[in-house]
Each structure stands twice: as structure tokens, then as C-alpha cells.
Design a protein around this motif. Sequence first.
Motif, PDB file in Angstrom:
ATOM      1  N   SER A   1      49.584  19.515 -49.811  1.00  0.00           N
ATOM      2  CA  SER A   1      50.504  20.157 -48.879  1.00  0.00           C
ATOM      3  C   SER A   1      51.664  20.755 -49.651  1.00  0.00           C
ATOM      4  N   ILE A   2      52.339  21.681 -49.007  1.00  0.00           N
ATOM      5  CA  ILE A   2      53.512  22.310 -49.626  1.00  0.00           C
ATOM      6  C   ILE A   2      54.674  21.327 -49.703  1.00  0.00           C
ATOM      7  N   SER A   3      54.815  20.491 -48.690  1.00  0.00           N
ATOM      8  CA  SER A   3      55.934  19.548 -48.665  1.00  0.00           C
ATOM      9  C   SER A   3      55.860  18.552 -49.819  1.00  0.00           C
ATOM     10  N   ASN A   4      54.658  18.279 -50.320  1.00  0.00           N
ATOM     11  CA  ASN A   4      54.543  17.362 -51.457  1.00  0.00           C
ATOM     12  C   ASN A   4      55.149  17.938 -52.724  1.00  0.00           C
ATOM     13  N   CYS A   5      55.312  19.250 -52.766  1.00  0.00           N
ATOM     14  CA  CYS A   5      55.884  19.894 -53.954  1.00  0.00           C
ATOM     15  C   CYS A   5      57.405  19.837 -53.973  1.00  0.00           C
ATOM     16  N   HIS A   6      58.006  19.512 -52.840  1.00  0.00           N
ATOM     17  CA  HIS A   6      59.465  19.499 -52.779  1.00  0.00           C
ATOM     18  C   HIS A   6      60.040  18.354 -53.602  1.00  0.00           C
ATOM     19  N   LYS A   7      61.083  18.676 -54.306  1.00  0.00           N
ATOM     20  CA  LYS A   7      61.814  17.667 -55.064  1.00  0.00           C
ATOM     21  C   LYS A   7      63.264  17.677 -54.600  1.00  0.00           C
ATOM     22  N   SER A   8      63.802  16.484 -54.458  1.00  0.00           N
ATOM     23  CA  SER A   8      65.195  16.399 -54.018  1.00  0.00           C
ATOM     24  C   SER A   8      66.111  16.876 -55.137  1.00  0.00           C
ATOM     25  N   MET A   9      66.996  17.808 -54.786  1.00  0.00           N
ATOM     26  CA  MET A   9      67.955  18.318 -55.762  1.00  0.00           C
ATOM     27  C   MET A   9      69.149  17.379 -55.841  1.00  0.00           C
ATOM     28  N   ASP A  10      69.686  17.265 -57.037  1.00  0.00           N
ATOM     29  CA  ASP A  10      70.862  16.425 -57.245  1.00  0.00           C
ATOM     30  C   ASP A  10      72.102  17.228 -56.885  1.00  0.00           C
TER      31      ASP A  10
END
Length: 428
Positions: free
Chosen positions: A164-173
Motif C-alpha cells: 500500500s502507499i500508506s506503508n511508504c509514509h515515514k513520520s517526519m521529525d
Amino acid sequence: MLLNRFVSAIKNQSRETLRAWTYQCESIFAQRSRRLQQLLTFYQNVYGTQGLKQLWRVYYRSQIQPPLRGMVLSAVGIMGLNVKRPTADGFDWVKERLSLANFDLCQRDIDFINTLPVNQLCERCKAKKMKYCYCTLGNQRCKKGGAVVPPGKAEQKSGKDEASISNCHKSMDYDSRGPVGQIRIQAQEERNWEPYFSKNEFSIWRREEHSSLYSYKVYARFDDITADDFLHVQTDLDYRRQWDDTALRLELISEDPAPNSNSHLIYWEMQWPRLFANRDYVYCRRYYKDDAKKLIFICSRAAQHNTYPAISGKVRVTDYWSLMVIKPFRGFHEPGLHFVLTYYDDPGIPIPQNIKSWVTQKQMPEFLTKMYVATKNYACSRAIKMKDMFNSFTIINDEYTANEQRGSWLGSLSRHRRKVKNDSEVDR
């Protein structure tokens, strides 16, 4: 005789000393007052009334507020005040504040900007004669854990390991001292972006959010405006009333009292073409400036407020959101920037597809072009005002140099002594 002359000399010198000291205080006070007035006028001309207020708030919070923080907290504890209750204007910022996590949705936009030098068009973007391709990166899917799935296998589903596309999201600091916020933007992330059209410096893609309703993503770069000026044009409501002739009403309803939140509640009435009712919005906007990463984020989302209900004759847009990321070439104050704008709104009533296409393909590029021209004009007018104001800071003997014509009090005393000495020589 000698004693009387001595007493008379002391009296005369005391009188001259007092007069010189009075002149000195008057000239210093006049000079300081004028400089203060010039500085206030200068900053108001450069940053505008809203910018001057924000500058004062930053100074107040950093210089005045900290020593009083303990007393304020003690007073709150003694009086039993509920700090989570809505503000005086009736808007509950604790519950309605936009979350910083919304900017995580811009991660792909940042990657797109960073990889522009090696950007390659996909087949659909070639067919649409696009300048750049967002589809390859924007539609990329990942497994849980962040492992990227090749495009050919991305459509294959395998239960728990579904890509999924959402799995590619990384939380930004986020190095922010402001509140985090709760409200999240709801977008159809798992649907694919498709090329729409390119015009002038703008490249536009779209994604279906609901049946026949699309969100749009716009990319552009400008070489001769700064990111700070572009942010100012985006957020200064007073200035937008001047350059945006489609904004019939633009009012600030409420401002988040939390320090460093940069959140505002805004009412906006937008003029639509003839035969259509105007659209109006009540929306919450928040922006965040990351000095370390050299990025600026702006997000907006529809909201509600009791004092701004829906009005007969206008269509209230209740499903609206937008995200923008601004990345300067070098620094915030230097010319050159990229920006990616993603937005969606439901106009509320069915609109023929040709009208939607006209609004998107004609009105949106025209609006973004006006925004660019407004940024250029703002930078030019600010430069002219700064030049004029700096030219007005001339050194004037009467006021700036502590009234040099009348001299300092030491000079007054020395002149008085010379005068007394000359008078005595004449008497002799």
C-alpha cells in the motif's frame, strides 16, 4: 566680597549646569522618540500590520512572558481556571487544531522535488505531454516495514503483506515548540495519481477521491522570488484582498493562542462565474517552517464556527483540504523555490464536467500566476519602502547628536567659564 563672588559663581554655574542637563535630556528624549516612531513605521511598511503584530507577539513571548510564567501558572492554579475551554470567540483550539502529522503526507512531494534532475516520464505522462512525471513516485507502494514493491508486482495482493502507499509514509521529525494538534486530513491515499495537463510553468496531476470528484496536485518552480515572500503572500489576508479579485470576503475569525502554533480560523467567500452561486468556506489553516530542513508547510481543512453559519444564496463548502510544501533553492531569503500544492474540495452540488475542466485548466493556472505576480510586487514594494526608510534615517544635528548645536553640558560649562573670564578682563 570674595565669598559673595564665590557664592554667585556657584549659583550661576548650577543654573547653567541644570539648563544644560535639561537641554541634554530633552534632546535625547526627542531623538529616542523619533527613532522609535521611525522604526515602528519602517517595520509596519515592510511587514504590514499583521506582520508587526506577529513580531511583537514573538518578542513578548521570548522577552516578557517567561519571567511571568510562574506567576501566571500559580494564578491559574489558585483560581481553578480550565485552560482547555474554548477561547472567547467560541472556537475550541485544543480539539480543532490541525495536526503536524498532516505534513507527513508531503513526504512524496519532497522526494519528487529532490529527484527532479533524474525525473523520467511514464507512458501516460508522455501521452499527455507532461513536463514531469509524478505517477511513478506518487503511486509507489510498499510492504509493511517500508520495503518498496516493484510497479509490476504492486497490484498483486497477498493478505497481510498487501502493499500500500500508506506503508511508504515515514513520520517526519518536527523540531517545533508548538502544540502537535489532533485533526487529520482524510485523503484517498491508495488511489493512483494520473497526469492531467501542463501549462506554462505548471504541471498538474489528479486523483479520484470520490465518484467524479478529484484532488489535484500542482508543481511549479519560480527562480526570482523568495520562499519567505511566497509564504507572506499565502498567509497575509490583508494583502490577499488586494491582489485576489475573486476573494469577495476574507476575514480572520480566530487565532490559536498557543505559542508557535501558527494556526488561524478564516472565513472566505469566493466569487464564481455567472449563473453559479458563490462558494464560501470556514477553514482552519496552519503553517510550519522547518529551518533545519529548509522547508515550509501549509495545510488547510474545512471547519465550523457558530458565528459564521451557512448563508442563503451561497454554497457552503464543508469538504475541503489542501497541503502545500515550499522548498527554496538555497535559503528562505534567497530567490528561487519549488512548490507542490495538493488540494481537494467538494463544491456541494453536481457541476457539469466541462465546467470543472474549465475551472481547473483555466482558473487555477491564472490564480497561481496572479499569486506569483503578487509575490513579485510585494518584494518590489518592500524593497522600495526599505530604501525610502533607510534614506530617512539621516543624522540630524539638532536631534540625533544630542543637540550638538546647543552642546553638551560640559561644553556649556566651559563656555560659561570663558564668558565669565572675558567679562572680568573687560571690567579690569
